[in-house]
Structures are given as structure tokens and as C-alpha cells.
Motif scaffolding. Structure first.
Motif, PDB file in Angstrom:
ATOM      1  N   MET A   1      -8.893 -48.215-134.886  1.00  0.00           N
ATOM      2  CA  MET A   1      -7.511 -47.783-135.151  1.00  0.00           C
ATOM      3  C   MET A   1      -6.756 -47.358-133.830  1.00  0.00           C
ATOM      4  O   MET A   1      -7.403 -46.993-132.806  1.00  0.00           O
ATOM      5  CB  MET A   1      -7.177 -46.495-136.020  1.00  0.00           C
ATOM      6  N   ASN A   2      -5.763 -48.256-133.665  1.00  0.00           N
ATOM      7  CA  ASN A   2      -4.686 -47.847-132.433  1.00  0.00           C
ATOM      8  C   ASN A   2      -4.639 -46.234-132.179  1.00  0.00           C
ATOM      9  O   ASN A   2      -4.179 -45.587-133.056  1.00  0.00           O
ATOM     10  CB  ASN A   2      -3.619 -48.608-132.612  1.00  0.00           C
ATOM     11  N   PRO A   3      -4.920 -45.848-130.915  1.00  0.00           N
ATOM     12  CA  PRO A   3      -4.762 -44.161-130.673  1.00  0.00           C
ATOM     13  C   PRO A   3      -3.258 -43.889-130.867  1.00  0.00           C
ATOM     14  O   PRO A   3      -3.085 -42.862-131.266  1.00  0.00           O
ATOM     15  CB  PRO A   3      -5.036 -44.273-129.161  1.00  0.00           C
ATOM     16  N   VAL A   4      -2.122 -44.737-130.672  1.00  0.00           N
ATOM     17  CA  VAL A   4      -0.984 -44.394-130.705  1.00  0.00           C
ATOM     18  C   VAL A   4      -0.644 -43.911-132.335  1.00  0.00           C
ATOM     19  O   VAL A   4      -0.243 -42.994-132.834  1.00  0.00           O
ATOM     20  CB  VAL A   4       0.205 -45.355-130.120  1.00  0.00           C
ATOM     21  N   THR A   5      -1.071 -44.854-133.242  1.00  0.00           N
ATOM     22  CA  THR A   5      -1.093 -44.856-134.619  1.00  0.00           C
ATOM     23  C   THR A   5      -1.907 -43.323-135.206  1.00  0.00           C
ATOM     24  O   THR A   5      -1.381 -42.829-135.843  1.00  0.00           O
ATOM     25  CB  THR A   5      -1.644 -46.130-135.430  1.00  0.00           C
ATOM     26  N   LEU A   6      -3.090 -43.301-134.576  1.00  0.00           N
ATOM     27  CA  LEU A   6      -3.850 -42.133-134.934  1.00  0.00           C
ATOM     28  C   LEU A   6      -2.995 -40.864-134.427  1.00  0.00           C
ATOM     29  O   LEU A   6      -3.004 -39.478-135.224  1.00  0.00           O
ATOM     30  CB  LEU A   6      -5.082 -42.057-134.426  1.00  0.00           C
ATOM     31  N   ALA A   7      -2.309 -40.773-133.251  1.00  0.00           N
ATOM     32  CA  ALA A   7      -1.684 -39.684-132.821  1.00  0.00           C
ATOM     33  C   ALA A   7      -0.208 -39.416-133.918  1.00  0.00           C
ATOM     34  O   ALA A   7       0.077 -38.483-134.211  1.00  0.00           O
ATOM     35  CB  ALA A   7      -1.101 -39.886-131.398  1.00  0.00           C
ATOM     36  N   PHE A   8       0.318 -40.590-134.399  1.00  0.00           N
ATOM     37  CA  PHE A   8       1.275 -40.285-135.260  1.00  0.00           C
ATOM     38  C   PHE A   8       1.061 -39.909-136.442  1.00  0.00           C
ATOM     39  O   PHE A   8       1.546 -38.983-136.938  1.00  0.00           O
ATOM     40  CB  PHE A   8       1.906 -41.564-135.760  1.00  0.00           C
ATOM     41  N   ALA A   9      -0.164 -39.974-136.964  1.00  0.00           N
ATOM     42  CA  ALA A   9      -0.871 -39.511-138.294  1.00  0.00           C
ATOM     43  C   ALA A   9      -1.059 -38.252-137.870  1.00  0.00           C
ATOM     44  O   ALA A   9      -0.965 -37.358-138.950  1.00  0.00           O
ATOM     45  CB  ALA A   9      -2.070 -40.363-138.762  1.00  0.00           C
ATOM     46  N   ILE A  10      -1.807 -37.648-136.864  1.00  0.00           N
ATOM     47  CA  ILE A  10      -2.338 -36.158-136.641  1.00  0.00           C
ATOM     48  C   ILE A  10      -0.970 -35.440-136.519  1.00  0.00           C
ATOM     49  O   ILE A  10      -0.736 -34.190-137.025  1.00  0.00           O
ATOM     50  CB  ILE A  10      -3.000 -36.261-135.555  1.00  0.00           C
ATOM     51  N   LEU A  11       0.028 -35.957-135.901  1.00  0.00           N
ATOM     52  CA  LEU A  11       1.411 -35.339-135.708  1.00  0.00           C
ATOM     53  C   LEU A  11       2.101 -35.272-137.059  1.00  0.00           C
ATOM     54  O   LEU A  11       2.653 -33.984-137.479  1.00  0.00           O
ATOM     55  CB  LEU A  11       2.215 -35.963-134.626  1.00  0.00           C
ATOM     56  N   GLY A  12       2.007 -36.052-137.746  1.00  0.00           N
ATOM     57  CA  GLY A  12       2.691 -35.997-139.170  1.00  0.00           C
ATOM     58  C   GLY A  12       1.835 -34.964-139.897  1.00  0.00           C
ATOM     59  O   GLY A  12       2.595 -34.132-140.649  1.00  0.00           O
ATOM     60  N   LEU A  13       0.641 -34.980-140.152  1.00  0.00           N
ATOM     61  CA  LEU A  13      -0.117 -33.931-141.056  1.00  0.00           C
ATOM     62  C   LEU A  13       0.227 -32.638-140.433  1.00  0.00           C
ATOM     63  O   LEU A  13       0.509 -31.539-140.885  1.00  0.00           O
ATOM     64  CB  LEU A  13      -1.583 -34.197-140.993  1.00  0.00           C
ATOM     65  N   THR A  14      -0.157 -32.531-138.959  1.00  0.00           N
ATOM     66  CA  THR A  14       0.218 -31.052-138.167  1.00  0.00           C
ATOM     67  C   THR A  14       1.726 -30.492-138.723  1.00  0.00           C
ATOM     68  O   THR A  14       1.830 -29.376-138.931  1.00  0.00           O
ATOM     69  CB  THR A  14      -0.172 -31.324-136.737  1.00  0.00           C
ATOM     70  N   GLY A  15       2.615 -31.276-138.354  1.00  0.00           N
ATOM     71  CA  GLY A  15       4.128 -31.161-138.295  1.00  0.00           C
ATOM     72  C   GLY A  15       4.232 -30.522-139.778  1.00  0.00           C
ATOM     73  O   GLY A  15       5.014 -29.764-140.129  1.00  0.00           O
ATOM     74  N   PHE A  16       3.760 -31.326-140.891  1.00  0.00           N
ATOM     75  CA  PHE A  16       4.114 -30.903-142.262  1.00  0.00           C
ATOM     76  C   PHE A  16       3.535 -29.769-142.361  1.00  0.00           C
ATOM     77  O   PHE A  16       4.021 -28.628-143.189  1.00  0.00           O
ATOM     78  CB  PHE A  16       3.568 -32.144-143.391  1.00  0.00           C
TER      79      PHE A  16
END
Length: 66
Positions: A1-16
Motif C-alpha cells: 500500500m502506498n505510504p501516503v494512503t496509509l497515512a491518510f487512513a491513520i489520520l482518519g482513524l486517529t482524528g475520528f
């Protein structure tokens, strides 16, 4: 998986998650904003995953033809 996509997913979970905690315990408005941003990051990551999957399928088809 692309590192940027993974970062977006982690940011999304953390932010929520952080937004949910803030909404329940502290400043309601800030929590709701963070939850919304978390959902936005999740949508962005899902769109990126869908595009990558479609691109990989198209590359697989072109390899099979050639």
C-alpha cells in the motif's frame, strides 16, 4: 500500500477517535470538527485504494493481452 494512503487512513482513524473523545468530554464543537476531518481522511484513503486497485486490474489485463 502506498505510504501516503496509509497515512491518510491513520489520520482518519486517529482524528475520528480523538474527536469522539473530545465530543464526549470537552469542547463539543472541536470534537465534531475533528470527527468530520477524520471521516474526510477516511474517504480520501478509500478513494485512493479504489483507484490503485482499478489501476492494478487494468495493468493485469494489459499484461495478459501482450
Amino acid at each position: 500500500m502506498n505510504p501516503v494512503t496509509l497515512a491518510f487512513a491513520i489520520l482518519g482513524l486517529t482524528g475520528f477517535a480523538l474527536g469522539a473523545v473530545l465530543t464526549a468530554t470537552g469542547p463539543f464543537e472541536m470534537g465534531v470538527i475533528l470527527m468530520g476531518m477524520g471521516l474526510m481522511f477516511q474517504v480520501i484513503s478509500l478513494v485512493r485504494i479504489k483507484r490503485a486497485k482499478k489501476k492494478a486490474e487494468e495493468e493485469g489485463r494489459s499484461d495478459a493481452r501482450g
